[in-house]
Design an enzyme around this catalytic site. Structure first.
Site, PDB file in Angstrom:
ATOM      1  N   LYS A 299       0.988  -1.306  -0.050  1.00 52.37           N
ATOM      2  CA  LYS A 299       0.065   0.116   0.136  1.00 52.37           C
ATOM      3  C   LYS A 299       0.934   1.266   0.145  1.00 52.37           C
ATOM      4  O   LYS A 299       1.883   1.353   0.736  1.00 52.37           O
ATOM      5  CB  LYS A 299      -1.067   0.076   1.205  1.00 52.37           C
ATOM      6  CG  LYS A 299      -2.141  -0.733   1.362  1.00 52.37           C
ATOM      7  CD  LYS A 299      -2.836  -0.568   2.532  1.00 52.37           C
ATOM      8  CE  LYS A 299      -3.990  -1.646   2.742  1.00 52.37           C
ATOM      9  NZ  LYS A 299      -4.739  -0.945   3.945  1.00 52.37           N
TER      10      LYS A 299
ATOM     11  N   HIS B  84     -14.856  -5.468   4.462  1.00 50.69           N
ATOM     12  CA  HIS B  84     -14.473  -4.137   4.659  1.00 50.69           C
ATOM     13  C   HIS B  84     -15.830  -3.369   5.320  1.00 50.69           C
ATOM     14  O   HIS B  84     -16.820  -3.061   4.659  1.00 50.69           O
ATOM     15  CB  HIS B  84     -14.450  -3.488   3.484  1.00 50.69           C
ATOM     16  CG  HIS B  84     -13.895  -2.138   3.439  1.00 50.69           C
ATOM     17  ND1 HIS B  84     -12.923  -1.511   2.698  1.00 50.69           N
ATOM     18  CD2 HIS B  84     -14.475  -1.209   4.091  1.00 50.69           C
ATOM     19  CE1 HIS B  84     -12.591  -0.557   2.753  1.00 50.69           C
ATOM     20  NE2 HIS B  84     -13.706   0.057   3.736  1.00 50.69           N
TER      21      HIS B  84
ATOM     22  N   GLY C  69      -8.903   5.285  -2.050  1.00 49.69           N
ATOM     23  CA  GLY C  69      -9.651   4.951  -2.975  1.00 49.69           C
ATOM     24  C   GLY C  69      -8.972   3.817  -3.866  1.00 49.69           C
ATOM     25  O   GLY C  69      -9.151   3.799  -5.288  1.00 49.69           O
TER      26      GLY C  69
ATOM     27  N   ARG D  38     -11.970  12.760   5.247  1.00 50.45           N
ATOM     28  CA  ARG D  38     -12.895  13.649   4.476  1.00 50.45           C
ATOM     29  C   ARG D  38     -14.312  13.078   4.221  1.00 50.45           C
ATOM     30  O   ARG D  38     -14.673  11.926   4.843  1.00 50.45           O
ATOM     31  CB  ARG D  38     -12.489  13.391   2.808  1.00 50.45           C
ATOM     32  CG  ARG D  38     -12.371  12.099   2.574  1.00 50.45           C
ATOM     33  CD  ARG D  38     -11.888  12.119   1.006  1.00 50.45           C
ATOM     34  NE  ARG D  38     -11.448  10.695   0.667  1.00 50.45           N
ATOM     35  CZ  ARG D  38     -12.049   9.993   0.144  1.00 50.45           C
ATOM     36  NH1 ARG D  38     -13.426   9.919  -0.046  1.00 50.45           N
ATOM     37  NH2 ARG D  38     -11.529   8.784  -0.269  1.00 50.45           N
TER      38      ARG D  38
END
Length: 663
Positions: free
Chosen positions: A141, A191, A147, A275
């Site tokens: 990662k 998730h 995203g 966000r």
């Protein structure tokens, strides 16, 4: 903008040259162009945005979902210019945006984390060694990722180098930072993420969890709230852990704490999105909260209007992301015009969030998402029924979309049972991508729509002239009356089918397909911007939406969309040129990011040739067979269209044949 208008706040939009006619530019009270289509020269240009803000007297900036929404430097720049950034403090963005830092903070705050390496030594050897020590499979990662960008799953050591390089390349392109971390990949995980909110006075609440497990390319397709099968005890633990995470970084505003959950409902901190999330509407639907309103008020210094005990959890909500992509071609993103767009009617249980309208162009420069379809029901099954009904009413013509795939997904028994995980699509691939066959009933409907459409055009043309029976008044070249027949040729893929329609009495036709005969009657009427075909076949009545687009007929039925090509006279058809027979072809419109070969290079089947970037996705184009590169047709930075030949090469078999002939 809708929420701002509700609060009496005027809005200013910025747009790139590609978005000059966009919906968001039209919605705002004022709009300003800030540069070319390339996001680095427009939406990511911080100084241009600040200039517009200062010129218009803007007091606050809402950064939306992407681009600068999690950019520490931009938040600091806003503060320096005395403009309120509607989001968390820059320190929270920095701490939670760098995954290695966030892991340490979460561990100290008592939030469970996944085993991994988040160190400063970024050498290939160190990262490869850590991956082996953690044990495959591992997740590579980007520390500033989000995203699904800069993220790769590596199943064994043979894949490490290629996946590592690809993740770093994408991270640089997306975030300008290629620092990576390695962590254990939890197999068949869920998730699950929690919506949290904090104000400037130290108050925090959670608005329950969302399940976003069903994904492709590590990006979400469908989300729901609350997560199915989660006990009240686990739900409370998730929420409290998320609040701990927010409190640890003095968070302000709307944020999302993402967790990986295993089959025993044990959860581990993955990352925090500092966000507003794309999928925030499902949390709003089950709590009755307007998160954007809370964001604006919190940025203005107001206290949270509720405590945790005041937040209800009512019913169930789904969000389906409607994308311009081809699910049957590895979800390849696409671009093109929205020649026809009709949607279900919004109401208090159905919400459509979109930035496009019929006639707009889905641009190659930005994300391929067309819309978010959000529904609510009293319980999960009621919400699923509404979702399926609304997807059938979401009709798009002009480019490939995932609407049919979403229908198949929402109808799958395992999804309906709530047994979801991040590998759901791969596990149920055959059921989610069934081989479809056009039925005779659909052929009858398509033929009836064609005949009735021709008849309507005929009546219109004849009304313009003095002779209503002139053959020149007929778009189809025939006149339909009793005992008249018409052969309708419908093309499905490479196959053509003839339907012979004989007009009998009233509005009835006898239609024959091969040796089968059907009694068919119906009507074609305009409703809004689409046509509705009412059709009765041997006593069975149904309704379908119909769209005629150039020489194609799109039939939207209860079973999904079916496309039929209508024959074009030879004198009207135009040659499109020869097809590419040997080489690499662009599978989508995009920009050349990297060329891995040069003229004369020998390649093996599967070798990488070109890397393209399109619609925020990196795509590696590989050699379809072994051979020698004959010519590189495009360079780095060039923009190419779908189907464009990029590399030409000579196959080994052809070379061997030529050598043999020479001998």
């Amino acid at each position: 903008m809708k929420t701002a208008r509700k609060l009496g706040v005027r809005t200013v939009a910025v747009f790139s040259e590609a978005d000059r006619d966009s919906m968001h530019a039209d919605m705002a009270d004022e709009s300003f162009c800030i540069g070319p289509a390339a996001s680095q020269q427009s939406y990511l240009d911080q100084q241009k945005i600040i200039q517009v803000a200062k010129a218009t007297g803007t007091q606050a900036i809402h950064p939306g979902y992407g681009f600068l929404s999690e950019n520490t430097e931009f938040a600091e720049l806003c503060q320096k210019e005395n403009i309120i950034f509607i989001g968390p403090p820059s320190s929270a963005i920095r701490d939670m945006g760098i995954k290695s830092t966030s892991k340490h903070i979460m561990s100290a705050a008592g939030v469970p984390i996944v085993e991994g390496y988040h160190g400063e030594d970024q050498s290939d050897e160190k990262l490869r060694s850590e991956a082996e020590q953690i044990g495959y499979p591992v997740m590579i990662k980007a520390v500033r990722g989000g995203g699904g960008k800069g993220m790769r799953i590596c199943m064994d050591d043979s894949q490490f180098d290629e996946q590592f390089e690809s993740a770093k390349r994408e991270a640089i392109k997306s975030f300008g930072d290629d620092v990576m971390l390695i962590e254990k990949f939890v197999e068949m995980p869920r998730h699950v993420e929690v919506q949290v909110f904090g104000d400037q006075h130290g108050n925090y609440v959670y608005l329950y969890e969302r399940d976003c497990s069903v994904q492709r390319r590590h990006q979400k397709i469908i989300e729901e709230a609350p997560a199915p099968g989660i006990s009240d005890e686990v739900r409370k633990s998730l929420g409290e852990a998320a609040v701990k995470a927010a409190r640890a970084v003095n968070y302000v505003g709307a944020g999302t704490v993402e967790f990986i959950m295993d089959k025993n409902q044990k959860f581990y901190f993955m990352e925090m999105n500092t966000r507003l999330q794309v999928e925030h509407p499902v949390s709003e639907m089950v709590t009755g909260v307007d998160l954007v309103e809370w964001q604006i008020k919190a940025a203005a210094g107001e206290k949270l209007p509720v405590t945790q005990d005041d937040i209800p959890l009512h019913g169930h909500s789904f969000e389906a992301r409607i994308y311009a992509e081809d699910p049957n071609n590895q979800f390849m993103p696409g671009a093109g015009p929205l020649r026809h767009l009709s949607t279900p009617a919004p109401d208090n249980k159905t919400r459509i969030e979109t930035g496009v309208r019929q006639g707009d162009e889905v641009s190659v420069h930005y994300d391929p998402m067309i819309a978010k379809l959000v529904v609510w029901g009293d319980d999960r099954q009621a919400a699923l029924r509404r979702l399926n009904m609304c997807l059938k009413e979401y009709n798009i013509v002009g480019l490939s979309t995932n609407v049919q795939f979403l229908e198949d997904l929402a109808s799958h028994p395992e999804f309906q049972a709530g047994r979801v995980h991040t590998g759901f699509i791969d596990e149920h691939y055959d059921e989610l991508f069934p081989e479809r066959h056009v039925t005779n009933a659909s052929l009858c409907k398509a033929a009836l729509a064609t005949v009735l459409n021709d008849l309507g055009y005929t009546l219109y043309r004849s009304s313009l002239g003095n002779d209503p029976f002139s053959p020149f008044s007929f778009g189809s070249g025939i006149r339909v009356n009793e005992s008249a027949s018409k052969k309708v040729t419908l093309k499905i893929g490479d196959k053509s089918v003839d339907v012979n329609a004989t007009f009998t009495t009233g509005e009835c036709f006898t239609m024959s397909i091969g040796g089968d005969t059907y009694s068919v009657t119906g009507s074609l009427a305009s409703e809004g911007n689409r046509m509705v075909l009412t059709c009765e076949i041997d006593g069975y009545l149904s309704k379908s939406n119909v769209v005629f687009d150039e020489n194609k007929l799109h039939l939207f039925t209860a079973d999904g969309e079916e496309q039929f090509a209508l024959p074009v006279p030879k004198f009207l058809s135009q040659s499109k040129g020869g097809a590419v027979t040997g080489g690499a072809v662009a599978p989508m419109p995009g920009v050349i990011e990297k060329v891995a070969v040069k003229t004369g290079d020998a390649v093996e089947q599967g070798d990488p040739l070109v890397v393209m970037i399109a619609m925020k996705m990196e795509y590696v184009i590989r050699a379809p067979s072994a051979g020698v590169v004959e010519k590189v047709l495009y360079n780095v930075g060039d923009t190419v269209g779908k189907g464009t030949a990029l590399i030409s090469f000579v196959k080994e078999a052809e070379e061997a044949s030529n050598d043999s002939n020479g001998e």
